[in-house]
Write an enzyme that holds these catalytic residues in place. Structure first.
Site, PDB file in Angstrom:
ATOM      1  N   HIS A  83      -8.326  -5.288  -6.640  1.00 35.24           N
ATOM      2  CA  HIS A  83      -8.827  -6.800  -6.510  1.00 35.24           C
ATOM      3  C   HIS A  83      -8.731  -7.490  -7.855  1.00 35.24           C
ATOM      4  O   HIS A  83      -8.555  -8.733  -8.069  1.00 35.24           O
ATOM      5  CB  HIS A  83      -9.721  -7.174  -5.625  1.00 35.24           C
ATOM      6  CG  HIS A  83      -9.191  -6.985  -4.132  1.00 35.24           C
ATOM      7  ND1 HIS A  83      -9.795  -7.939  -2.966  1.00 35.24           N
ATOM      8  CD2 HIS A  83      -8.655  -6.206  -3.496  1.00 35.24           C
ATOM      9  CE1 HIS A  83      -9.326  -7.534  -1.899  1.00 35.24           C
ATOM     10  NE2 HIS A  83      -8.616  -6.491  -2.142  1.00 35.24           N
ATOM     11  N   VAL A  87      -5.436 -10.267  -9.545  1.00 34.29           N
ATOM     12  CA  VAL A  87      -5.812 -11.501  -9.927  1.00 34.29           C
ATOM     13  C   VAL A  87      -5.858 -11.780 -11.398  1.00 34.29           C
ATOM     14  O   VAL A  87      -6.852 -11.330 -11.878  1.00 34.29           O
ATOM     15  CB  VAL A  87      -7.017 -12.006  -9.063  1.00 34.29           C
ATOM     16  CG1 VAL A  87      -7.188 -13.509  -9.534  1.00 34.29           C
ATOM     17  CG2 VAL A  87      -7.015 -11.771  -7.679  1.00 34.29           C
ATOM     18  N   ASP A  91      -8.933  -7.636 -15.905  1.00 31.69           N
ATOM     19  CA  ASP A  91      -9.358  -8.284 -17.113  1.00 31.69           C
ATOM     20  C   ASP A  91     -11.195  -8.603 -16.583  1.00 31.69           C
ATOM     21  O   ASP A  91     -11.743  -9.092 -17.313  1.00 31.69           O
ATOM     22  CB  ASP A  91      -8.962  -9.581 -17.379  1.00 31.69           C
ATOM     23  CG  ASP A  91      -9.212 -10.716 -16.368  1.00 31.69           C
ATOM     24  OD1 ASP A  91      -9.457 -10.335 -15.228  1.00 31.69           O
ATOM     25  OD2 ASP A  91      -8.770 -11.851 -16.198  1.00 31.69           O
ATOM     26  N   SER A  93     -12.217 -10.131 -14.446  1.00 34.36           N
ATOM     27  CA  SER A  93     -12.642 -11.560 -13.829  1.00 34.36           C
ATOM     28  C   SER A  93     -13.351 -11.602 -12.453  1.00 34.36           C
ATOM     29  O   SER A  93     -14.025 -12.511 -12.165  1.00 34.36           O
ATOM     30  CB  SER A  93     -11.397 -12.238 -13.847  1.00 34.36           C
ATOM     31  OG  SER A  93     -10.362 -11.704 -12.959  1.00 34.36           O
ATOM     32  N   PRO A 178      -2.397  -9.482  -1.904  1.00 32.51           N
ATOM     33  CA  PRO A 178      -1.915  -9.274  -0.438  1.00 32.51           C
ATOM     34  C   PRO A 178      -2.622  -9.520   0.584  1.00 32.51           C
ATOM     35  O   PRO A 178      -3.672  -8.863   0.586  1.00 32.51           O
ATOM     36  CB  PRO A 178      -1.027  -7.847  -0.737  1.00 32.51           C
ATOM     37  CG  PRO A 178      -1.414  -7.343  -2.009  1.00 32.51           C
ATOM     38  CD  PRO A 178      -2.506  -8.376  -2.651  1.00 32.51           C
ATOM     39  N   HIS A 208      -6.000   3.010   1.625  1.00 30.47           N
ATOM     40  CA  HIS A 208      -6.421   2.831   2.888  1.00 30.47           C
ATOM     41  C   HIS A 208      -7.059   3.904   3.633  1.00 30.47           C
ATOM     42  O   HIS A 208      -7.405   4.012   4.942  1.00 30.47           O
ATOM     43  CB  HIS A 208      -5.641   1.828   3.727  1.00 30.47           C
ATOM     44  CG  HIS A 208      -5.521   0.409   3.283  1.00 30.47           C
ATOM     45  ND1 HIS A 208      -4.867  -0.484   4.016  1.00 30.47           N
ATOM     46  CD2 HIS A 208      -6.112  -0.146   2.286  1.00 30.47           C
ATOM     47  CE1 HIS A 208      -5.044  -1.667   3.199  1.00 30.47           C
ATOM     48  NE2 HIS A 208      -5.845  -1.572   2.273  1.00 30.47           N
ATOM     49  N   THR A 209      -6.899   5.210   3.159  1.00 26.94           N
ATOM     50  CA  THR A 209      -7.230   6.361   3.674  1.00 26.94           C
ATOM     51  C   THR A 209      -8.681   6.588   3.468  1.00 26.94           C
ATOM     52  O   THR A 209      -9.545   7.352   4.122  1.00 26.94           O
ATOM     53  CB  THR A 209      -6.710   7.613   2.867  1.00 26.94           C
ATOM     54  OG1 THR A 209      -6.745   8.865   3.698  1.00 26.94           O
ATOM     55  CG2 THR A 209      -7.004   7.959   1.547  1.00 26.94           C
ATOM     56  N   ASP A 260      -9.762   4.601   8.168  1.00 27.70           N
ATOM     57  CA  ASP A 260      -9.166   5.787   8.831  1.00 27.70           C
ATOM     58  C   ASP A 260     -10.113   6.353   9.414  1.00 27.70           C
ATOM     59  O   ASP A 260     -11.240   7.119   8.913  1.00 27.70           O
ATOM     60  CB  ASP A 260      -8.917   6.811   7.591  1.00 27.70           C
ATOM     61  CG  ASP A 260      -8.281   8.160   7.944  1.00 27.70           C
ATOM     62  OD1 ASP A 260      -8.287   8.314   9.249  1.00 27.70           O
ATOM     63  OD2 ASP A 260      -7.847   8.848   7.283  1.00 27.70           O
ATOM     64  N   ASP A 268      -7.668  12.002   1.677  1.00 27.86           N
ATOM     65  CA  ASP A 268      -6.903  13.105   1.981  1.00 27.86           C
ATOM     66  C   ASP A 268      -5.333  12.613   2.353  1.00 27.86           C
ATOM     67  O   ASP A 268      -4.668  13.515   2.584  1.00 27.86           O
ATOM     68  CB  ASP A 268      -7.593  13.584   3.114  1.00 27.86           C
ATOM     69  CG  ASP A 268      -7.958  12.774   4.188  1.00 27.86           C
ATOM     70  OD1 ASP A 268      -7.543  11.786   4.235  1.00 27.86           O
ATOM     71  OD2 ASP A 268      -8.660  13.481   4.998  1.00 27.86           O
TER      72      ASP A 268
END
Length: 340
Positions: A83, A87, A91, A93, A178, A208-209, A260, A268
């Site tokens: 994240h 954006v 840096d 931010s 996104p 996202h695991t 998950d 994994d």
């Protein structure tokens, strides 16, 4: 404290993974430009080897201690890096506590991010050891790697360092992130804006695991049109489980569920098997199975060795997004990560 390992102590297995990972990574690098952002913007491995030799060891030590005490931090710190970079570049931010106008940290898309206290602890220690040397942006990148690698015998990827910190943070800029509800074309465009391709999209989605998602990001798939019409791209059995945890009422919106549900704290790669079985939690996860090229990559990355290698390459690319360095004479080293 002894480190846990997803390898069950099987050192030979990890050595095999490392060897084959190197082979696969070498193959990825040989593909044209390997997809890396065009030029090195002033980053280097072990950038602080003379200016602050203990920098990376300090980050690793504090991160490992914190994740051992709270395994959920691994997903939050990894998300913090994503994240931040998406954006206005990597840096730091996202760490700023400026309030007028509202900052990135306060924006809705950053509700799933955390680990700020870990970054603060690391920065405090490094300012005692090497004042004014190590950037908050580099601390984020290193902590993300070390939080995920905690469960492995060695680091999953190398981190280039030498970033400097940016001066501003605006909630209005978080539109670059996104969306959890994005379709495939929107995801591709979001990543392309950052210089990342479809391969990076699929590999980095493997984050996202681990970690959690808010019920508010899941319920649109469960209660379409305010009824119990379930997204046909979601496994009905999983949908039933999710409905029990995320009822169709406003009071549940701040609750969370595991991204998950099988191995929520293990990096994994079961994420890709979940996708094949329509068990990707978010609409943006399911979207990866709606494109033939992405499906081919998903099928390939069910092999954990290939996943680790692809993830390492894409993390390196992401870590170069719009960085501020001495080479481009931009940014500064903040004394406190929360203050400009």
């Amino acid at each position: 404290m002894r480190r846990q390992s997803v390898c069950g102590g099987a050192g030979w297995w990890w050595r095999a993974v490392a060897w084959w990972g190197a082979v696969v990574l070498g193959h990825l690098v040989s593909r044209g430009s390997a997809g890396l952002l065009d030029t090195n913007p002033g980053l280097a491995y072990n950038f602080y080897r003379t200016s602050c030799p203990s920098a990376e060891a300090t980050v690793k030590s504090i991160t490992s201690q914190q994740v051992a005490a709270n395994p959920a931090l691994a997903g939050r710190l990894l998300r913090l890096h994503f994240h931040d970079c998406f954006v206005q570049g990597c840096d730091a931010s996202i760490l700023l506590d400026t309030t007028t106008p509202p900052n990135e940290k306060s924006a809705g898309p950053n509700g799933s991010v955390g680990g700020y206290e870990v970054i603060d602890a690391i920065k405090t220690q490094l300012e005692k050891t090497c004042p004014g040397v190590v950037s908050c942006a580099d601390i984020i990148a290193l902590a993300a790697r070390d939080a995920v690698s905690y469960q492995f015998p060695s680091s999953l990827w190398q981190v280039e360092t030498g970033r400097r910190d940016g001066p501003s943070s605006l909630a209005s800029n978080t539109g670059a992130l996104p969306s959890f509800s994005a379709g495939f074309n929107a995801l591709v465009q979001s990543f392309a804006t950052q210089g990342l391709d479809v391969g990076d999209l699929v590999a980095l989605s493997g984050a996202h695991t681990i970690g959690k998602a808010s019920c508010s990001s899941v319920t649109p798939r469960l209660y379409q049109g305010n009824t119990t019409n379930v997204d046909p791209l979601l496994d009905p059995t999983l949908a039933t489980v999710l409905m029990s945890k995320c009822p169709n009422n406003p009071s549940s919106s701040s609750s969370t569920v595991d991204l998950d549900g099988n191995t929520p704290f293990k990096f994994d790669g079961t994420y890709y098997t979940n996708l094949q079985n329509k068990r990707g939690l978010l609409a943006s996860d399911a979207a990866l199975m709606q494109n033939a090229a992405a499906v081919t990559i998903v099928n390939d990355l069910t092999n954990p060795i290939k996943f680790y290698a692809a993830f390492a390459m894409s993390m390196k690319k992401m870590g170069r997004i719009n960085v501020l360095t001495t080479k481009n004479n931009k940014g500064k080293i903040r004394a406190q990560c929360r203050a400009p």
